[in-house]
Design a protein around this motif. Structure first.
Motif, mmCIF file in Angstrom:
data_model
loop_
_atom_site.group_PDB
_atom_site.id
_atom_site.type_symbol
_atom_site.label_atom_id
_atom_site.label_comp_id
_atom_site.label_asym_id
_atom_site.label_seq_id
_atom_site.Cartn_x
_atom_site.Cartn_y
_atom_site.Cartn_z
ATOM 1 N N THR A 1 0.956 -1.125 0.024
ATOM 2 C CA THR A 1 0.076 -0.078 -0.218
ATOM 3 C C THR A 1 0.923 1.157 0.093
ATOM 4 O O THR A 1 0.682 2.266 -0.685
ATOM 5 N N ASN A 2 1.806 1.340 0.941
ATOM 6 C CA ASN A 2 2.623 2.311 0.754
ATOM 7 C C ASN A 2 3.572 2.549 -0.449
ATOM 8 O O ASN A 2 3.780 3.858 -0.800
ATOM 9 N N ALA B 1 1.067 4.060 -2.941
ATOM 10 C CA ALA B 1 0.776 5.289 -2.737
ATOM 11 C C ALA B 1 2.156 6.379 -2.921
ATOM 12 O O ALA B 1 1.786 7.356 -3.339
ATOM 13 N N PHE C 1 -7.715 6.934 -6.902
ATOM 14 C CA PHE C 1 -7.246 6.222 -5.738
ATOM 15 C C PHE C 1 -7.834 5.011 -5.137
ATOM 16 O O PHE C 1 -7.272 4.160 -4.565
ATOM 17 N N ASN C 2 -9.090 4.841 -5.856
ATOM 18 C CA ASN C 2 -9.847 3.618 -5.809
ATOM 19 C C ASN C 2 -8.968 2.490 -6.186
ATOM 20 O O ASN C 2 -8.887 1.404 -5.565
ATOM 21 N N ALA D 1 -5.926 1.640 -4.349
ATOM 22 C CA ALA D 1 -6.279 0.848 -3.042
ATOM 23 C C ALA D 1 -6.390 -0.496 -3.357
ATOM 24 O O ALA D 1 -6.136 -1.380 -2.534
ATOM 25 N N HIS D 2 -6.790 -0.912 -4.498
ATOM 26 C CA HIS D 2 -7.094 -2.301 -4.757
ATOM 27 C C HIS D 2 -6.001 -3.069 -5.534
ATOM 28 O O HIS D 2 -5.726 -4.233 -5.202
ATOM 29 N N LEU E 1 -4.146 -5.548 -3.173
ATOM 30 C CA LEU E 1 -4.798 -6.870 -2.848
ATOM 31 C C LEU E 1 -4.458 -7.955 -4.173
ATOM 32 O O LEU E 1 -4.242 -8.874 -3.841
ATOM 33 N N PHE F 1 -11.084 1.153 1.740
ATOM 34 C CA PHE F 1 -11.512 1.082 0.837
ATOM 35 C C PHE F 1 -11.838 -0.362 -0.099
ATOM 36 O O PHE F 1 -12.150 -0.429 -1.160
ATOM 37 N N THR F 2 -11.350 -1.166 0.851
ATOM 38 C CA THR F 2 -11.356 -2.627 0.332
ATOM 39 C C THR F 2 -12.009 -3.606 1.007
ATOM 40 O O THR F 2 -12.023 -4.767 0.504
ATOM 41 N N THR G 1 -15.848 5.031 -0.895
ATOM 42 C CA THR G 1 -15.367 5.396 -2.261
ATOM 43 C C THR G 1 -16.048 6.985 -2.327
ATOM 44 O O THR G 1 -15.227 7.884 -2.543
ATOM 45 N N ARG H 1 -4.876 6.680 2.355
ATOM 46 C CA ARG H 1 -4.247 5.194 2.394
ATOM 47 C C ARG H 1 -5.626 4.310 2.642
ATOM 48 O O ARG H 1 -6.476 4.632 3.394
ATOM 49 N N ASP H 2 -5.229 3.277 2.341
ATOM 50 C CA ASP H 2 -6.291 2.040 2.593
ATOM 51 C C ASP H 2 -5.856 1.484 3.857
ATOM 52 O O ASP H 2 -4.733 1.095 3.860
#
Lengths: 357, 416
Positions: free
Chosen positions: A294-295, A298, A310-311, A314-315, A318, B39-40, B48, B77-78
């Motif tokens: 994540t970091n 970002a 940004f969405n 964030a994914h 994953l 967000f996840t 969102t 951040r998430d």
């Protein structure tokens, strides 16, 4: 060469059966131990409190589960509930004025008693059916905590940990919390390493490999399955208390949800079933990798390397994380510990490809 | 005073624009707001749009000269709703100089309460987190800033009393998710039931709420006059659908704040007509603030997400949280000067008096004691295409709400 074996002759059983018979292993351990002891000096408070501390505590939790899943072969999909019982017991005991040292014991005992009660199901069922039985523990314990305000702490369902001392040292500063967690993780690690070479450990392995075969050679499977649940839940309970006091400092039921149970199972599996170092690696992988990814992303987005929403940012972690898990399982099904083991074996005989025998 | 400062701010903004907009805004030290959200995982149904609203509002402020020339840099951040990831992101943001943090996740904010109090970092907990944090004396750095769940329950009950034939002798069913959040309105509603003489029964359904049929057949047997549904995300759609299927009139269904356009679309826009909900912030783009966002951010193509979200219920809630925060930062800078610290910002929040983001939300007044801001809200109804307010902004039974707040805050003080 790095793990030089020539000239190392064990003339006594004690040295041959030592935890680390090869000096090179011991040397690595001394270095790691020194680094762990110096961590509060070497690391900034961000890395100490947000990376090292949770990593150590989750390692202790993964080690407790390793004893049950890896050594005794009993699947447990409700281990977060075991942690929860320990956390809540220790908080309520310390609030009632019990010293922290005794509260830790109480946390372990209550987890062990409740954990073995559910583990009793293991006497009748195996495999996926045991997964269901332990899953029911997860949900029952969660339900009880949420629905009994006396346990969860009223309408806000949050309990703060009181200020405590451990062996006359007040647990307040970052360093003291870290050393407490380090102490417990080292204790659990040494305990597991020693259990593995004791008759208790061998009995667990026998039960894991085939319980009725174990019965034939004189190992009582009922007794050892229950003991495995008892010991593992005891360790899990104390770890839950450490998690509450050293890390969260405020406990809510969500911290011990089903997803945490799954994470713990993932730590044990990704690390390598039954391996002690695997618990360290697995906990690091499952706990810290998503944070690092994540970091990283970002950071990349901030300097305009990634002109995406940004969405999506964030994914992406994953997806990468999922791909890495599949990668580890494809590349080395025995887990991260096996990768380490392969490296070590390579250097044991380096510069040769393999030994003669 | 308020009008004067707003006038000054407007003047500064206009001057900044005239003197070359961003160039001037960049000269002063930036202010960091940490928006460390989920967000996840669990809060995806709202985060969102909510975060998009926050980002677009901050962008609009930056485009119009920042806060007295200080641009605002959000740190996003998430956290995946995991406390340990939230705490890591929090510690990192603190190092990067953040003065305000918004986790928008109850588990993470609860885990962070002790730390923000210690670190003197402002944490806003609009529509999530601990309700008792409204007690500013116990929680000096935590700002719920909008109606807590207790206030929402009080507003809904008051609506039934005033507009739906009174409360006395009625049978009210609270159908809620079986979690601390779902149980939160219970104490307030129980006290009200005693005081107003109505019958209250609660029907929990198991988390995450995708399967509620067993619960609703119980509700049907109870034959309630009104049903209050208390859940979030996918569970809310199931609740509405099951309620209607079990013969409860749409007009008699009242919801907590978490019911939005998406839910109506998924249930069926016409089918859901008449369902009511608590509303903390106005919906739609027909507000001055939203018009500014459209003019300075959306139209130049600087928006942070899909355009159709602009003006949705959750988008506007995000806008409102940042409007209050920016106002607080502005007041703090005017009063105490740069650089902005957590402590100055907290006092800025406590100076907010009757701020309504130019009509977007009810007037909020935060004081040293009251961090909830009055507990105002209104009831709105789905008219088949949009949420239409059916009352004015009001608050209700704050005496009962504050009894709860003080009781829990006292328990928090003792527990420390």
């Amino acid at each position: 060469m790095f793990y030089r074996l020539s000239g190392i002759k064990h003339t006594r059983y004690v040295s041959a059966r030592a935890l680390w018979p090869i000096p090179a292993d011991r040397r690595i351990l001394y270095v790691l131990g020194a680094l762990a002891l110096l961590a509060p000096v070497l690391l900034s408070d961000l890395y100490l409190t947000s990376y090292m501390l949770p990593w150590l505590i989750w390692t202790a939790a993964a080690l407790s589960l390793t004893l049950l899943m890896g050594m005794a072969g009993q699947l447990h999909f409700g281990f977060a509930a075991v942690l929860a019982i320990g956390a809540y017991t220790s908080i309520h005991l310390t609030r009632a004025g019990v010293p922290f040292e005794l509260a830790l014991l109480g946390a372990g005992l209550s987890s062990a008693v409740i954990g073995s009660a559910f583990g009793a199901a293991a006497l009748r069922v195996k495999g996926l059916y045991l997964v269901m039985a332990t899953l029911s523990m997860q949900y029952l314990v969660e339900w009880v905590i949420v629905n009994v305000p006396a346990i969860s702490g009223g309408a806000q369902a949050t309990l703060n940990t009181p200020d405590v001392r451990f062996l006359f040292v007040p647990l307040q500063s970052d360093a003291s919390l870290y050393y407490m967690a380090l102490l417990w993780t080292v204790v659990v690690t040494l305990l597991l390493l020693n259990i593995r070479r004791s008759s208790f450990g061998r009995a667990l392995v026998a039960v894991r490999d085939k319980d009725f075969a174990a019965a034939v050679i004189g190992v009582n499977p009922v007794r050892f399955k229950l003991l495995a649940f008892f010991v593992s839940s005891f360790l899990g309970g104390v770890t839950g208390a450490i998690l509450a006091f050293c890390y969260y400092q405020a406990v809510t039921p969500e911290q011990f949800g089903f997803n945490v149970s799954i994470q713990l199972v993932a730590m044990v599996l990704v690390g390598g079933l039954g391996s002690v170092i695997g618990a360290y690696l697995g906990a690091g992988f499952v706990l810290l990798l998503p944070i690092l990814l994540t970091n990283l992303l970002a950071g990349a987005a901030q300097i305009d390397w990634l002109p995406i929403s940004f969405n999506l940012i964030a994914h992406i972690p994953l997806m990468v994380y999922g791909a890495l898990i599949i990668g580890v399982i494809l590349f080395e099904p025995l887990g991260l510990a096996k990768i380490y083991d392969n490296l070590r074996k390579y250097f044991l005989v380096w510069p040769f490809r393999h030994t003669q025998s | 005073m308020k009008q004067f400062t707003q006038y000054l701010a407007g003047l500064a903004g206009a001057a900044a624009l005239g003197l070359g907009g961003m160039a001037q805004a960049q000269e002063k030290e930036p202010i960091h707001f940490a928006l460390l959200q989920d967000f996840t995982a669990v809060y995806t149904f709202v985060s969102t749009e909510y975060n998009q609203g926050q980002q677009d509002y901050l962008r609009m402020i930056n485009e119009t000269g920042g806060i007295d020339g200080h641009p605002i840099e959000p740190i996003i951040r998430d956290t995946a709703n995991e406390p340990q990831r939230g705490l890591e992101a929090y510690n990192r943001a603190r190092r990067e100089g953040a003065v305000l943090v918004d986790f928008f996740s109850t588990p993470v904010s609860r885990a962070a309460v002790n730390r923000v109090l210690e670190d003197e970092m402002v944490m806003i907990t609009a529509l999530h987190g601990r309700g008792d944090a409204s007690d500013g004396e116990t929680f000096p750095y935590v700002f719920p800033m909008m109606a807590t769940y207790w206030s929402q329950a009080a507003v809904l009950a008051h609506y039934i009393e005033e507009h739906q034939g009174g409360l006395e002798g009625k049978r009210i069913a609270l159908v809620h998710i079986d979690s601390p959040f779902g149980r939160e309105p219970l104490p307030v509603l129980e006290t009200l039931a005693e005081r107003k003489g109505f019958e209250l029964r609660n029907f929990p359904y198991p988390s995450p709420g995708t399967e509620q049929s067993a619960t609703w057949s119980d509700v049907r047997r109870y034959r309630p006059d009104h049903v209050i549904i208390w859940g979030a995300g996918g569970g809310q759609q199931v609740s509405v659908r099951e309620a209607i299927r079990n013969g409860i009139r749409q007009e008699d269904i009242l919801s907590v704040v978490w019911l939005a356009e998406t839910d109506a679309r998924n249930v069926g826009s016409r089918y859901m007509k008449g369902v009511k909900r608590f509303e903390a912030v106005g919906t739609g783009t027909d507000h001055d603030v939203l018009q500014d966002i459209i003019q300075y951010v959306i139209e130049p193509g600087l928006g942070s997400g899909p355009m159709e979200n602009v003006g949705s219920s959750y988008y506007n809630i995000g806008v409102a949280t940042m409007a209050v925060s920016v106002q607080a930062a502005r007041l703090a800078l005017d009063e105490f000067g740069a650089p902005l610290t957590g402590d100055k910002l907290r006092r800025g929040f406590e100076m907010i008096d009757g701020f309504d983001a130019r009509g977007l939300m009810p007037p909020v007044t935060l004081t040293h004691k009251d961090h909830q801001g009055g507990g105002y809200g209104r009831v709105s109804q789905w008219n088949g295409a949009a949420w239409e307010p059916v009352t004015d902004w009001f608050h209700a039974y704050q005496d009962i709400v504050w009894e709860e707040i003080e009781q829990d805050a006292a328990a928090f003080r003792e527990g420390r």
